[in-house]
Design a protein around this motif. Structure first.
Motif: not given
Length: 278
Positions: A183-184, A187, A189, A202, A204-206, A209, A213, A276
């Motif tokens: 997931a990271l 995203a 990150i 970020r 929200e994107r995580l 993701s 996932t 990332q």
């Protein structure tokens, strides 16, 4: 270790076959993580209800003379299997099988070589011991109440690395080591990013993701790295499609940078140092 997708896959493979089954006999093997909490001979005569999941726990309600249920945890190496042809407890008890529930639908067996799993009786989910074991669990990842704002608020209260905050399970459940890494990566990150420094966009994107996932993991039957099988005996396939997990030195599927492995809290973290960012 079976994580949320593996436990949910197990629940789905058992739920329809177990609901309404009558318990005929039960047997314990070697001691598990916690004691059952009642005499095993008191279980026959109960009827199984709808199998539920909370985090990495399964709850099998049992209706009968003393209603309650069994809270099950697969621990580090556990798996559940339902042998629908079985009509008696096998003799001798199979190796590594430490709990058996014989029903008129077949034999439900917990196989757990490392014995970190558990089967615990509780009068209800909101009563001890179940209530205490579930008390610190965070939101389910697909719960609509888990909004980007709520995730961001939970993360900004921590000073740990974002991956550690995900694995803690008290903000959101289900992000085991494999799925947190993936997931990271999706995203963009870095897993070492301080969670309290993650911006709202970020976060929200995580969340997007993480959900995608886990949704993909469920569709692929979870991950099997060593022991996990669903209740039909099938292995998971998610690990074969991972972008970074277990791919140290191989090119990132997004930017081609070699995937790097580091250790965080005694767990391997795989990430791409090219795409990332902290």
């Amino acid at each position: 270790m079976p994580e949320m997708p593996e436990v949910e896959v197990t629940r789905r493979s058992l739920a329809d076959r177990l609901q309404g089954a009558q318990v005929l006999a039960a047997r314990l093997g070697a001691p598990l993580r916690w004691p059952l909490g009642r005499e095993v001979d008191s279980l026959p005569g109960h009827l199984a209800g709808a199998l539920q999941r909370r985090g990495k726990y399964l709850w099998l309600p049992l209706d009968g003379p003393a209603p309650g249920g069994l809270l099950l945890h697969l621990g580090m190496s556990g798996s559940l299997h339902l042998d629908e042809a079985a009509r008696a407890l096998p003799e001798p008890r199979p190796r590594h099988v430490h709990f058996e529930l014989l029903t008129d639908r077949g034999l439900l067996a917990l196989t757990d070589p490392r014995r970190f799993g558990a089967v615990v009786w509780s009068a209800a989910l909101d009563q001890p011991p179940a209530a205490g074991l579930l008390a610190r669990l965070g939101h389910e990842p697909f719960d609509p109440a888990l909004t980007p704002a709520l995730l961001h608020d939970g993360l900004r209260r921590r000073r740990s690395a974002v991956k550690a905050a995900l694995l803690a399970g008290d903000i959101v459940v289900g992000a085991g080591n494999i799925y947190a890494c993936e997931a990271l990566h999706a995203a963009g990150i870095d897993p070492r990013t301080r969670s309290d420094r993650l911006s709202r966009p970020r976060a929200e994107r995580l969340l997007v993701s993480l959900r995608s996932t886990l949704d993909r993991a469920l569709a692929l039957g979870g991950s099997t790295l060593r022991d996990f099988r669903d209740a039909h005996g099938m292995a998971g396939a998610f690990q074969s499609s991972a972008g970074v997990y277990g791919r140290e030195g191989q090119p990132c599927p997004r930017c081609g940078t070699p995937v790097r492995r580091i250790v965080q809290q005694q767990r391997s973290s795989f990430f791409c140092p090219g795409c990332q960012k902290r």
